[in-house]
Scaffold this active site. Structure first.
Site, PDB file in Angstrom:
ATOM      1  N   THR A 151     -18.754  26.463  -0.538  1.00  0.00           N
ATOM      2  CA  THR A 151     -18.547  27.130   0.751  1.00  0.00           C
ATOM      3  C   THR A 151     -18.598  26.108   1.882  1.00  0.00           C
ATOM      4  O   THR A 151     -17.749  26.120   2.787  1.00  0.00           O
ATOM      5  CB  THR A 151     -19.596  28.238   0.958  1.00  0.00           C
TER       6      THR A 151
ATOM      7  N   ASN B 253     -11.091  33.406  -9.053  1.00  0.00           N
ATOM      8  CA  ASN B 253     -12.401  33.676  -9.648  1.00  0.00           C
ATOM      9  C   ASN B 253     -12.470  35.009 -10.363  1.00  0.00           C
ATOM     10  O   ASN B 253     -13.289  35.187 -11.271  1.00  0.00           O
ATOM     11  CB  ASN B 253     -13.500  33.591  -8.584  1.00  0.00           C
TER      12      ASN B 253
ATOM     13  N   GLN C  48     -13.008  27.296  -9.482  1.00  0.00           N
ATOM     14  CA  GLN C  48     -12.847  27.899 -10.803  1.00  0.00           C
ATOM     15  C   GLN C  48     -11.927  27.092 -11.719  1.00  0.00           C
ATOM     16  O   GLN C  48     -11.641  27.507 -12.842  1.00  0.00           O
ATOM     17  CB  GLN C  48     -12.308  29.332 -10.660  1.00  0.00           C
TER      18      GLN C  48
ATOM     19  N   SER D 136     -17.924  23.536  -6.679  1.00  0.00           N
ATOM     20  CA  SER D 136     -19.368  23.778  -6.732  1.00  0.00           C
ATOM     21  C   SER D 136     -19.919  23.320  -8.064  1.00  0.00           C
ATOM     22  O   SER D 136     -19.282  23.496  -9.095  1.00  0.00           O
ATOM     23  CB  SER D 136     -19.613  25.283  -6.695  1.00  0.00           C
ATOM     24  N   GLY D 137     -21.146  22.827  -8.040  1.00  0.00           N
ATOM     25  CA  GLY D 137     -21.748  22.386  -9.297  1.00  0.00           C
ATOM     26  C   GLY D 137     -22.168  23.536 -10.188  1.00  0.00           C
ATOM     27  O   GLY D 137     -22.096  23.435 -11.413  1.00  0.00           O
ATOM     28  N   HIS D 138     -22.538  24.670  -9.590  1.00  0.00           N
ATOM     29  CA  HIS D 138     -23.156  25.709 -10.435  1.00  0.00           C
ATOM     30  C   HIS D 138     -22.144  26.496 -11.256  1.00  0.00           C
ATOM     31  O   HIS D 138     -22.521  27.387 -12.018  1.00  0.00           O
ATOM     32  CB  HIS D 138     -24.033  26.645  -9.600  1.00  0.00           C
TER      33      HIS D 138
ATOM     34  N   THR E 236     -30.068  13.981   4.772  1.00  0.00           N
ATOM     35  CA  THR E 236     -30.579  13.208   3.638  1.00  0.00           C
ATOM     36  C   THR E 236     -30.121  13.832   2.327  1.00  0.00           C
ATOM     37  O   THR E 236     -30.197  15.049   2.146  1.00  0.00           O
ATOM     38  CB  THR E 236     -32.123  13.148   3.687  1.00  0.00           C
TER      39      THR E 236
ATOM     40  N   CYS F 101     -18.404  41.811  -6.695  1.00  0.00           N
ATOM     41  CA  CYS F 101     -18.656  40.442  -6.233  1.00  0.00           C
ATOM     42  C   CYS F 101     -17.904  40.167  -4.951  1.00  0.00           C
ATOM     43  O   CYS F 101     -18.100  39.156  -4.311  1.00  0.00           O
ATOM     44  CB  CYS F 101     -18.313  39.426  -7.302  1.00  0.00           C
TER      45      CYS F 101
HETATM   46  C1  7TS Z   1     -12.952  30.199  -5.634  1.00  0.00           C
HETATM   47  C2  7TS Z   1     -14.376  30.160  -5.095  1.00  0.00           C
HETATM   48  N1  7TS Z   1     -14.618  29.520  -3.911  1.00  0.00           N
HETATM   49  C3  7TS Z   1     -15.869  29.455  -3.409  1.00  0.00           C
HETATM   50  C4  7TS Z   1     -16.943  30.031  -4.073  1.00  0.00           C
HETATM   51  C5  7TS Z   1     -18.324  29.905  -3.445  1.00  0.00           C
HETATM   52  O1  7TS Z   1     -19.094  28.957  -4.174  1.00  0.00           O
HETATM   53  P1  7TS Z   1     -20.578  28.606  -3.628  1.00  0.00           P
HETATM   54  O2  7TS Z   1     -20.408  28.065  -2.254  1.00  0.00           O
HETATM   55  O3  7TS Z   1     -21.128  27.590  -4.586  1.00  0.00           O
HETATM   56  O4  7TS Z   1     -21.333  29.889  -3.652  1.00  0.00           O
HETATM   57  C6  7TS Z   1     -16.736  30.705  -5.291  1.00  0.00           C
HETATM   58  C7  7TS Z   1     -17.896  31.390  -6.004  1.00  0.00           C
HETATM   59  N2  7TS Z   1     -17.448  32.524  -6.765  1.00  0.00           N
HETATM   60  C8  7TS Z   1     -18.257  33.539  -7.165  1.00  0.00           C
HETATM   61  C9  7TS Z   1     -19.552  33.719  -6.892  1.00  0.00           C
HETATM   62  O5  7TS Z   1     -19.939  34.892  -7.517  1.00  0.00           O
HETATM   63  N3  7TS Z   1     -18.886  35.451  -8.179  1.00  0.00           N
HETATM   64  C10 7TS Z   1     -17.821  34.627  -7.977  1.00  0.00           C
HETATM   65  O6  7TS Z   1     -16.696  34.821  -8.452  1.00  0.00           O
HETATM   66  C11 7TS Z   1     -15.428  30.763  -5.819  1.00  0.00           C
HETATM   67  O7  7TS Z   1     -15.171  31.382  -6.996  1.00  0.00           O
END
Ligand code: 7TS
Length: 399
Positions: A74, A152, A180, A200-202, A238, A326
């Site tokens: 984000t 996503n 994604q 994103s890493g997660h 930092t 979501c």
């Molecule tokens: C295409 C896309 N962009 C940005 C984000 C945001 O990532 P963050 O900044 O690390 O939170 C997501 C998270 N997508 C989803 C989060 O929960 N369900 C989803 O599909 C995503 O799928």
């Protein structure tokens, strides 16, 4: 809690134990500030730059210094939009799609009330977008084209490299929202005209709260976060050292597992899809089945609520998500399903299953064992289903 069958990896993933192992020393052994010129700091700075190389390698970036660590996708998305406007004061238009994540859509709608004109590409019933329509929206006032590489909710993969070429031909800066796609499909940025890329890493087994923005050398850039010289003056604050180290390791692991994800895991997703289609009537597999990420399956179950399906799956310890949840608090169908024109009776019942390299065949078999009964029980309670089922079961119809 936290046990069971986890099939919501597009929302977030478990941290790979090897990532945790790599991170641990940077909590209480190597804890210096990377900017410090003493031994504690220099050791940490080296670790950050190694992580930068690991990220650059997964993305196929020409230079590690094209990677800027951020707190999440984000932030990376917001930075890409921000810098494209502030470095091109004579341009005030953004071209994107109706399918984007809220990190793009909400930022664009915030700006559209403040002197920025946003133009949105529409989607067809498969959720695909048209590069020719994209080109028509570009003009000398276009500051940025921001297109997601994979969706996503559906897993649709978009022709981002082709669209970046079109943007470059029109002298338009191109941003790929690749959350994604990174770690799921091969990416080789140096061979493209992509100027910036967010992820994103997660989503690839790194911790939540760490991400990156790729900025191609030569792309003009103004920081979103000011007040420090970190990240070569491009992102103040930092550095979150353990998480950066974790992201680097996660990218290295993602690269080594790319084939497995696109063979074994894809086969598990396909088995889940075939099992659902062959045992449950009146379902729609949404999205483009030939151009989609290997781990994602989005199915609309007609005449039942997605939320109710999720609750009953959860009773069996199975975690998935519904497009209607979501993307908004309400029970409205997701903006993606609406953009694709999925009928209301089906869009309400969409479930997204998203697998990972930790998904097993036994888990898929268990979902296929319980899901038909769940859907049947919910349909038996649905007046709408009972009113329509004779027509539906015998009808040869398109949705
Ligand atoms: C295409 C896309 N962009 C940005 C984000 C945001 O990532 P963050 O900044 O690390 O939170 C997501 C998270 N997508 C989803 C989060 O929960 N369900 C989803 O599909 C995503 O799928």
């Amino acid at each position: 809690v936290g046990k069971g069958i986890y099939l919501d990896n597009n929302a977030t993933t478990r941290i790979d134990p090897k990532v945790v192992e790599a991170m641990m020393p940077y909590f209480n052994t190597y804890y210096g500030n990377p900017s410090s010129q003493h031994g504690f700091g220099l050791a940490v700075d080296r670790a950050i730059n190694h992580a930068r190389e690991q990220v650059a390698d997964l993305l196929g970036a020409a230079h590690p210094d094209e990677i800027i660590f951020t707190s999440c996708a984000t932030e990376s998305d917001n930075t890409a939009i921000w810098t494209s406007l502030f470095t091109q004061k004579d341009k005030n238009e953004i071209v994107t799609t109706k399918l984007e994540h809220p990190a793009i859509l909400d930022t664009c709608s915030f700006l559209s009330g403040r002197g920025v004109e946003v133009k949105y590409l529409s989607a067809n019933h498969l959720g695909d977008i048209d590069p020719a329509e994209f080109e028509k929206l570009l003009n000398p006032k276009t500051a940025l084209a921001s297109i997601m590489w994979a969706n996503n909710e559906t897993g649709n993969i978009y022709p981002v490299p082709e669209m970046a070429e079109i943007a470059a031909a029109h002298n338009v800066v191109f941003h790929a929202a690749a959350v994604q796609a990174v770690g799921k499909i091969p990416i080789n940025l140096k061979d493209t005209k992509i100027n910036m890329l967010s992820f994103s890493g997660h989503k690839l087994h790194a911790p939540k709260g760490i991400g990156a923005l790729y900025v191609r050398r030569g792309t003009r850039f103004i920081p979103f976060m000011h007040g420090g010289h970190q990240e070569r003056g491009r992102r103040a604050g930092t550095e979150n050292v353990p998480y950066i180290v974790g992201l680097g390791m996660a990218c290295e692991l993602a690269k080594s597992h790319l084939d497995d994800l696109n063979t074994r895991v894809r086969a598990l997703r396909d088995k889940l899809e075939k099992g659902i289609v062959n045992t449950i009537p009146e379902v729609i597999v949404t999205g483009d089945k030939t151009h989609r990420t290997p781990n994602t399956l989005n199915v609309a179950f007609k005449f039942v609520e997605g939320e109710a399906i999720l609750l009953m799956l959860n009773e069996y310890g199975i975690a998935a998500s519904s497009g209607s949840a979501c993307s908004s608090e309400s029970l409205e169908p997701s903006h993606v399903m609406q953009a694709m024109g999925i009928p209301f009776s089906a869009a309400h019942g969409t479930i997204r299953f998203s697998l990972s390299r930790f998904t097993t065949e036994a888990e898929i078999d268990e979902v296929l064992r319980v899901l038909p009964g769940i859907i049947q029980r919910l349909r038996d309670m649905s007046p709408y289903w009972n009113e329509n089922k004779p027509k539906l079961i015998n009808a040869d119809h398109e949705f």
